[in-house]
Every structure is written in structure tokens, then in C-alpha cells.
Design a protein around this motif. Structure first.
Motif, PDB file in Angstrom:
ATOM      1  N   GLN A  79      45.916  28.759  38.937  1.00  0.00           N
ATOM      2  CA  GLN A  79      46.251  30.075  39.653  1.00  0.00           C
ATOM      3  C   GLN A  79      46.079  31.012  38.805  1.00  0.00           C
ATOM      4  O   GLN A  79      46.196  32.461  39.233  1.00  0.00           O
ATOM      5  CB  GLN A  79      47.801  29.688  40.483  1.00  0.00           C
ATOM      6  N   ALA A  80      46.843  30.633  37.346  1.00  0.00           N
ATOM      7  CA  ALA A  80      46.646  32.063  36.086  1.00  0.00           C
ATOM      8  C   ALA A  80      44.990  31.994  36.203  1.00  0.00           C
ATOM      9  O   ALA A  80      44.560  33.375  36.183  1.00  0.00           O
ATOM     10  CB  ALA A  80      47.132  31.942  34.995  1.00  0.00           C
ATOM     11  N   LEU A  81      44.504  30.991  36.570  1.00  0.00           N
ATOM     12  CA  LEU A  81      42.518  31.666  35.995  1.00  0.00           C
ATOM     13  C   LEU A  81      41.738  31.805  37.690  1.00  0.00           C
ATOM     14  O   LEU A  81      41.615  32.989  36.945  1.00  0.00           O
ATOM     15  CB  LEU A  81      41.944  30.233  35.733  1.00  0.00           C
ATOM     16  N   GLN A  82      42.009  31.709  38.329  1.00  0.00           N
ATOM     17  CA  GLN A  82      42.248  32.305  39.557  1.00  0.00           C
ATOM     18  C   GLN A  82      41.911  33.631  39.841  1.00  0.00           C
ATOM     19  O   GLN A  82      41.831  34.258  39.913  1.00  0.00           O
ATOM     20  CB  GLN A  82      42.072  31.369  40.722  1.00  0.00           C
ATOM     21  N   ALA A  83      43.201  34.411  39.002  1.00  0.00           N
ATOM     22  CA  ALA A  83      43.622  35.631  38.972  1.00  0.00           C
ATOM     23  C   ALA A  83      43.124  36.150  38.522  1.00  0.00           C
ATOM     24  O   ALA A  83      43.191  37.272  38.514  1.00  0.00           O
ATOM     25  CB  ALA A  83      45.545  35.396  38.736  1.00  0.00           C
ATOM     26  N   VAL A  84      42.719  35.564  37.283  1.00  0.00           N
ATOM     27  CA  VAL A  84      42.070  37.187  36.155  1.00  0.00           C
ATOM     28  C   VAL A  84      40.555  36.618  37.243  1.00  0.00           C
ATOM     29  O   VAL A  84      39.727  37.128  35.659  1.00  0.00           O
ATOM     30  CB  VAL A  84      42.399  36.582  34.814  1.00  0.00           C
ATOM     31  N   GLY A  85      40.000  36.127  38.048  1.00  0.00           N
ATOM     32  CA  GLY A  85      38.439  35.912  37.403  1.00  0.00           C
ATOM     33  C   GLY A  85      37.985  34.754  37.005  1.00  0.00           C
ATOM     34  O   GLY A  85      36.812  34.913  36.941  1.00  0.00           O
ATOM     35  N   LEU A  86      38.606  33.956  36.089  1.00  0.00           N
ATOM     36  CA  LEU A  86      38.255  33.031  34.997  1.00  0.00           C
ATOM     37  C   LEU A  86      37.435  31.528  35.818  1.00  0.00           C
ATOM     38  O   LEU A  86      36.807  30.698  35.413  1.00  0.00           O
ATOM     39  CB  LEU A  86      38.329  33.020  34.398  1.00  0.00           C
TER      40      LEU A  86
END
Length: 221
Positions: free
Chosen positions: A61-68
Motif C-alpha cells: 500500500q505504501a509503495l503504491q501510494a508513492v507510485g513505486l
């Protein structure tokens, strides 16, 4: 080796932090460490599985939130490198409190005037650590390093309970899990016993080194 270095380094940093903090914050951090230390390996492993869950984990979720990371996600447990990275985080998180508390207890025996004299001479924090703390506490560092090596070498739950660690992905097995799966799950008792004996011999050799260092501390001065 990576988990041993990570455990000792993190434990040392936390011990130095404890020495610099006041009684209130020191008590808070020690209490948090004791909770992490008392947490069963099974529970800790499932927490790390949840954090890195490929479908709804915090990391995804965190990586998807920052576009990674794209919407397709990524299964961290299929790749050997990322699998062992998660297992290493689990092992280090579970083992560093012992190292931190042991080294902190050793730091309390170091005379404060040594640090004050070194500071007056212009020694940096790193110089004070390498010139005062490390030589005095070298036997303590030897003990925690060898104990961490023994404990980390024979981890079981941190591997077996991870996706693929139960034998479905043979590339991620360590000797302890390999012995169990071969002897119990596959009923190949001969090979499983041989692996277990080899693991025992390796741990015995490490233990003998530990005992030698423990009873010959003068050699480390």
C-alpha cells in the motif's frame, strides 16, 4: 552473517541510545524492547507476513501510494533475495533486544571520566567508541556475536512459516527447515538425520569457540 551483523549493530546503537537518554525515555524503550523480545517467533513471523502481504500488506500500500509499485503488486516471497530480506528483518527485530540490554549493562561499567577526558582532548563520538568503548567491552561483543550466530544459524519458524518456507520453494530453505522437511514431511529419515547431524556439528563448533572466548577473556584485552 547478515543477520548477525545487523543484530549486533542495531543492538549496539540502541544500547548507546539508552546510555544517552534520561530515566523516563530509557524505561519506555526498554519496555518496548522487552515486548519485542518476549514476542514468540511464530507471532512475529505472521506479523512480518502481514506487513509484506502481496495483496493487502502495508508495504504494498505504501509503495503504491508513492507510485513505486503498480496495481499488479509484487509477491516478495517468491524471490529468494526478498524472501531472505524479510526473514532477516524478522530475525534482527527479534534478537536485537538481548544484544542491546547486554551491551548497555556493559556500558554502565565503563568509567564516565574516560569519556570526559577524551571529549576534552577533542575526540569525536566515533573516536570515543573505538578507543574506549570497544576495547573495554570487547569480551561482551564477542559473547553477543557468537550467541547471535548460534541462534540465527538455527532459526526455524522465521523460515518455515513464511510462504514457500514449508518446502514448496526449496530455494529458500535453511539447514534446520531442510532437515525437518526431508525427515518428517518426506519421510526420508536417513538424509534428514544426516542434515541434522551436520547442523549439530556446526553449532557445536560455534559453541566451542564461544566457550573458549568466554573463559579466556584476557586474550581479548
Amino acid at each position: 552473517m547478515i543477520t548477525v551483523v545487523g543484530t549486533v549493530v542495531l543492538g549496539t546503537l540502541v544500547a548507546l541510545l539508552l546510555r544517552a537518554l534520561g530515566p523516563r525515555w530509557r524505561s519506555v524503550i526498554i519496555g518496548a524492547m522487552l515486548i519485542a523480545w518476549a514476542l514468540p517467533a511464530v507471532t512475529g513471523t505472521y506479523i512480518w507476513r502481514w506487513i509484506f502481504d502481496p495483496d493487502a500488506g502495508i508495504v504494498r500500500q505504501a509503495l503504491q501510494a508513492v507510485g513505486l509499485l503498480g496495481p499488479e503488486g509484487y509477491n516478495w516471497f517468491l524471490d529468494r533475495l526478498s524472501f531472505y530480506a524479510i526473514a532477516a528483518l524478522n530475525v534482527i527485530h527479534h534478537g536485537y533486544p538481548f544484544v542491546a540490554l547486554t551491551i548497555y549493562a556493559g556500558l554502565l561499567t565503563v568509567p564516565e571520566d574516560l569519556y570526559e577526558a577524551a571529549a576534552l582532548d577533542g575526540a569525536s563520538a566515533w573516536k570515543r567508541f573505538t578507543g574506549i568503548t570497544l576495547p573495554i567491552l570487547r569480551p561482551v561483543f564477542a559473547v553477543v556475536t557468537i550467541l547471535s550466530t548460534i541462534w540465527n544459524f538455527k532459526v526455524f519458524a522465521q523460515i518455515y512459516l513464511m510462504p514457500g518456507g514449508d518446502g514448496s520453494n526449496p530455494e529458500v530453505l535453511n539447514m534446520g527447515v531442510w532437515s525437518y522437511i526431508t525427515g518428517i514431511n518426506q519421510t526420508n529419515y536417513g538424509l534428514g538425520s544426516a542434515i541434522a547431524v551436520l547442523l549439530t556439528l556446526v553449532l557445536l563448533a560455534i559453541t566451542l569457540v564461544y566457550l573458549r572466548l568466554l573463559f579466556r577473556e584476557d586474550d581479548l584485552q
